[in-house]
Design a protein around this motif. Sequence first.
Motif, mmCIF file in Angstrom:
data_model
loop_
_atom_site.group_PDB
_atom_site.id
_atom_site.type_symbol
_atom_site.label_atom_id
_atom_site.label_comp_id
_atom_site.label_asym_id
_atom_site.label_seq_id
_atom_site.Cartn_x
_atom_site.Cartn_y
_atom_site.Cartn_z
ATOM 1 N N ARG A 28 0.826 -1.210 0.000
ATOM 2 C CA ARG A 28 0.000 0.000 0.000
ATOM 3 C C ARG A 28 0.861 1.261 0.000
ATOM 4 N NH1 ARG A 28 -4.390 1.118 4.715
ATOM 5 N NH2 ARG A 28 -2.475 1.343 5.909
ATOM 6 N N HIS A 29 1.972 1.211 0.713
ATOM 7 C CA HIS A 29 2.891 2.351 0.721
ATOM 8 C C HIS A 29 3.471 2.583 -0.673
ATOM 9 C CE1 HIS A 29 5.906 5.097 2.489
ATOM 10 N NE2 HIS A 29 6.721 4.590 1.584
ATOM 11 N N LEU A 30 3.894 1.520 -1.328
ATOM 12 C CA LEU A 30 4.465 1.650 -2.669
ATOM 13 C C LEU A 30 3.424 2.144 -3.674
ATOM 14 C CD1 LEU A 30 6.580 -1.642 -2.844
ATOM 15 C CD2 LEU A 30 7.341 0.663 -2.203
ATOM 16 N N ALA A 31 2.179 1.724 -3.486
ATOM 17 C CA ALA A 31 1.121 2.075 -4.435
ATOM 18 C C ALA A 31 0.786 3.561 -4.417
ATOM 19 C CB ALA A 31 -0.126 1.247 -4.140
ATOM 20 N N ARG A 32 1.192 4.266 -3.391
ATOM 21 C CA ARG A 32 0.908 5.700 -3.333
ATOM 22 C C ARG A 32 1.664 6.471 -4.414
ATOM 23 N NH1 ARG A 32 1.525 6.459 3.236
ATOM 24 N NH2 ARG A 32 -0.332 5.251 3.829
ATOM 25 N N SER A 33 2.816 5.954 -4.829
ATOM 26 C CA SER A 33 3.627 6.692 -5.797
ATOM 27 C C SER A 33 4.094 5.829 -6.970
ATOM 28 C CB SER A 33 4.850 7.301 -5.096
ATOM 29 O OG SER A 33 5.566 6.314 -4.383
ATOM 30 N N HIS A 34 3.583 4.591 -7.075
ATOM 31 C CA HIS A 34 3.977 3.710 -8.166
ATOM 32 C C HIS A 34 2.784 2.878 -8.629
ATOM 33 C CE1 HIS A 34 7.664 4.372 -5.772
ATOM 34 N NE2 HIS A 34 8.314 4.276 -6.914
ATOM 35 N N ARG A 35 2.878 2.396 -9.852
ATOM 36 C CA ARG A 35 1.937 1.387 -10.333
ATOM 37 C C ARG A 35 2.487 0.027 -9.919
ATOM 38 N NH1 ARG A 35 -1.508 1.841 -14.466
ATOM 39 N NH2 ARG A 35 -0.639 0.000 -15.494
ATOM 40 N N VAL A 36 1.739 -0.685 -9.099
ATOM 41 C CA VAL A 36 2.218 -1.947 -8.545
ATOM 42 C C VAL A 36 1.550 -3.115 -9.258
ATOM 43 C CG1 VAL A 36 2.389 -3.384 -6.482
ATOM 44 C CG2 VAL A 36 2.659 -0.896 -6.294
ATOM 45 N N HIS A 37 2.388 -4.027 -9.769
ATOM 46 C CA HIS A 37 1.909 -5.244 -10.412
ATOM 47 C C HIS A 37 2.247 -6.411 -9.489
ATOM 48 C CE1 HIS A 37 1.185 -3.112 -14.220
ATOM 49 N NE2 HIS A 37 2.245 -2.409 -13.875
ATOM 50 N N LEU A 38 1.219 -7.072 -8.978
ATOM 51 C CA LEU A 38 1.384 -8.096 -7.952
ATOM 52 C C LEU A 38 1.378 -9.493 -8.561
ATOM 53 C CD1 LEU A 38 1.368 -9.061 -4.935
ATOM 54 C CD2 LEU A 38 -1.141 -8.977 -5.073
ATOM 55 N N CYS A 39 2.360 -10.302 -8.190
ATOM 56 C CA CYS A 39 2.365 -11.744 -8.474
ATOM 57 C C CYS A 39 2.527 -12.443 -7.135
ATOM 58 C CB CYS A 39 3.507 -12.124 -9.406
ATOM 59 S SG CYS A 39 3.307 -11.576 -11.110
ATOM 60 N N ALA A 40 1.534 -13.232 -6.750
ATOM 61 C CA ALA A 40 1.554 -13.820 -5.411
ATOM 62 C C ALA A 40 0.911 -15.197 -5.414
ATOM 63 C CB ALA A 40 0.819 -12.913 -4.423
ATOM 64 N N PHE A 41 1.262 -15.985 -4.411
ATOM 65 C CA PHE A 41 0.621 -17.271 -4.172
ATOM 66 C C PHE A 41 -0.507 -17.091 -3.158
ATOM 67 C CE2 PHE A 41 4.798 -18.942 -5.579
ATOM 68 C CZ PHE A 41 4.359 -19.880 -6.513
ATOM 69 N N ALA A 42 -1.460 -18.002 -3.187
ATOM 70 C CA ALA A 42 -2.513 -18.060 -2.178
ATOM 71 C C ALA A 42 -2.543 -19.468 -1.598
ATOM 72 C CB ALA A 42 -3.870 -17.717 -2.786
ATOM 73 N N ASP A 43 -2.689 -19.577 -0.289
ATOM 74 C CA ASP A 43 -2.863 -20.882 0.347
ATOM 75 C C ASP A 43 -4.183 -20.945 1.115
ATOM 76 O OD1 ASP A 43 -2.231 -19.247 2.466
ATOM 77 O OD2 ASP A 43 -0.262 -20.136 2.823
ATOM 78 N N ASP A 44 -5.023 -19.963 0.870
ATOM 79 C CA ASP A 44 -6.381 -19.924 1.406
ATOM 80 C C ASP A 44 -7.303 -19.635 0.224
ATOM 81 O OD1 ASP A 44 -8.869 -19.094 2.516
ATOM 82 O OD2 ASP A 44 -7.886 -18.424 4.360
#
Length: 394
Positions: A28-44
């Motif tokens: 969320r901090h990074l998203a204030r001044s950048h376009r954030v592209h997320l790649c993540a795993f989910a275990d739920d």
Amino acid sequence: MGSILFLAHRMPFPPDRGDKIRGWHVLRHLARSHRVHLCAFADDRRDLRPRPELVEATASRTILWRGKGRTRAVAEALATRRPFSLTAFDAAAMRAAVRDVLAREPIEAIYVFSGQMAQYLPADTNARVVMDFVDMDSAKFAQYAGEATGPMRWLLAREARLLQAFEAKVAERADASLFVSEAEAALFRKATGAPRVRAIGNGIDTAFYDPSAAEPVCEARPLIVFTGQMDYRPNVEAVTWFAEAVLPQVRERHPGARFAIVGRAPAPTVRALAGQPGVLVTGEVPDVRGWLAAASVVVAPLRIARGVQNKVLEAMAMARPVVASSEAAEGIDHDGCLSVARAPTDFAHAISNLFADPAEASKIGARARTQVQRRYGWDAQLAPLDALLERQAA
């Protein structure tokens, strides 16, 4: 506004456990001044469908299910001479997702959250790399090995050795390597000799963790509370040790004392503790603040702990008196408003004294909240990230 690729070993939202809390606030901090592209795993399974808050904070999202079992991960690790911490998170689909983002987006920086995701760093990239190890995982496995016997001791020692070599290699490549406390950063520097290592601590949302924002969910008094993910080995060992070695001593002086173990996915060992006098195992709860508000004392008796414990900061923010092991208190600037204990008798004595003097316990809790407000706001903790993500001056 530049673009950042954010790699996470676990979907960072909702922030309902320690690693997800740090991951979400960093994102969320990074998203204030950048376009954030997320790649993540989910275990739920619930995390496979991004919540509106995450959608708003990210320019794109790739969430992949991580269904590889522990036995398969260990078998792959032995066959490939790699750490099982990496093979557990090794997936062709994630590699493809990372390649896709790098091919279609002008990525200026890559933020790697947890060492397991460093295996997805491209071999050649001009992007600035920030590696957030959070904790030194190899040191944790070395601790596990020291307590194990037989084949498990060999397997855990192997993991510690191979993982430390991998961590050192990644740190050598990264533009910055982050740890959650200076103690953890110093340990890593000493073990690996890696450059560009620094600490960026965890924070706490004191507006959310506010004692005026939650009603106690339990009227039992006196009440001892522990919170955490209850299939996580250090938490399991902590509550088992406390229930068996400390609680009986407390109940000798305070027969009505109860110990609430609050957290999702309690392991069978934890569920079995509910059969002991005075022990309550809640399982997952909708809001942990109600249990913290009900607590006479919050405990963090972890014997194996790395970095800064969110559970301790949360309890302090809720103005609760806390009794913690030295391991759980490490890295927290508590200024004397946190009781540190080691032996069972020390824990029992500290808790009993707080039970006996509720007025003093309340004062300690109030000082704890003031200290957290002064020292652990997320904005202040994460401010150094902005400079780390900027390219070096041309």
